[in-house]
Design an enzyme around this catalytic site. Sequence first.
Site, PDB file in Angstrom:
ATOM      1  N   SER A 164       0.840  -1.193   0.000  1.00  0.00           N
ATOM      2  CA  SER A 164       0.000   0.000   0.000  1.00  0.00           C
ATOM      3  C   SER A 164       0.888   1.261   0.000  1.00  0.00           C
ATOM      4  CB  SER A 164      -0.969  -0.045   1.178  1.00  0.00           C
ATOM      5  OG  SER A 164      -1.983   0.912   1.058  1.00  0.00           O
TER       6      SER A 164
ATOM      7  N   ASP B 232      -8.951  -3.003  -7.320  1.00  0.00           N
ATOM      8  CA  ASP B 232      -8.602  -2.379  -6.046  1.00  0.00           C
ATOM      9  C   ASP B 232      -9.539  -1.193  -5.802  1.00  0.00           C
ATOM     10  OD1 ASP B 232      -7.374  -0.902  -3.939  1.00  0.00           O
ATOM     11  OD2 ASP B 232      -5.385  -1.570  -4.548  1.00  0.00           O
TER      12      ASP B 232
ATOM     13  N   HIS C 229      -7.721  -4.637  -2.405  1.00  0.00           N
ATOM     14  CA  HIS C 229      -6.555  -3.963  -1.853  1.00  0.00           C
ATOM     15  C   HIS C 229      -5.884  -4.888  -0.846  1.00  0.00           C
ATOM     16  CE1 HIS C 229      -4.086  -0.430  -1.116  1.00  0.00           C
ATOM     17  NE2 HIS C 229      -4.146  -0.721   0.182  1.00  0.00           N
TER      18      HIS C 229
END
Length: 316
Positions: A135, A260, A288
């Site tokens: 991330s 995502d 995600h």
Amino acid sequence: MNPPATPFWLHNGRANTLFAKSLQAKPPAYRRELLPNRTGHTQIAYDFLDGADPAAPLVVLFHGLEGSSRSHYAIELMKAVHQKGWHGVVAHSPGCGGVPNTLTIPDHSGETREMAFALETLAARYPKIYAVGVSLGGNKLAKYLGEQGRLKKTAVPYAAASVSAPVDLTECSYRFDHGMTRLLYTRHFLSSVIPKARHFSSFHETVPLSSCKTIGEFDDVFTVPLHGFADRYDYYRQASSKPYLRDVATPLLLLNARNDPFLPGEALPTAEEVSPGVTLMQTPYGGHVGFTDQSGGHLNIRWLPQTLLDYFSRFE
């Protein structure tokens, strides 16, 4: 590298993102070290899993926003690293892992000096390092590699992987400020970062942080003035890793799911936008940092660590 076998009922990116957390295992028995950050003004938590062979590679993980060594992806990766006989460590961001952040100014989403310092610290101990960023940690890692490439410097990792990295922060911010992503995630993130923001002595709350209802509003009030950006869009442009991908010289696996919920598939880089050292893997499903897989007969989240270690094994 094949994509995960995602069941049809997890083809929705939001569902996959949330469901993966329910498959989280118990954390392994980490060995914690508290080491100074690059300025010496705060401590950083490093959670290690030691391999039996001192000469084995080290896999270092840089987590995402408000993540830690107890995040589902960190637990699964560190367990897989340990089973392989390698060393592993989760290098926490300042203020994460249960350690207070005593800096006067926090880092931002494109700040790479702390990551570079952590890698150099670990390189003094281990002969070979592979790096994983997840991330926002993945955005910083890709940007660091691009910065090193632009400077014609050799980056510390032999190879690296960025997972679910929001490489275009402008597009990511738009997602967080609108629609279902705002409804499901924005309030959660703000409830975590706003209390932490108030502790920084360099921040003067001229506009109440409690009035911020979106990530963009928070960045305008907090991140922009602290770091001297013109506005949130200037910040997102400068902090995004996407423009740096053409300069990456270190082998890098850039892994994203096209569903995502934090970044639209059309914002992902194309082969023409990256250097020859970057391998793009854009799976149709995965959300995600979800990547739930049922190929082994039952649902699990082992596809991601296995894919990363298979990639790193190419460089052994």
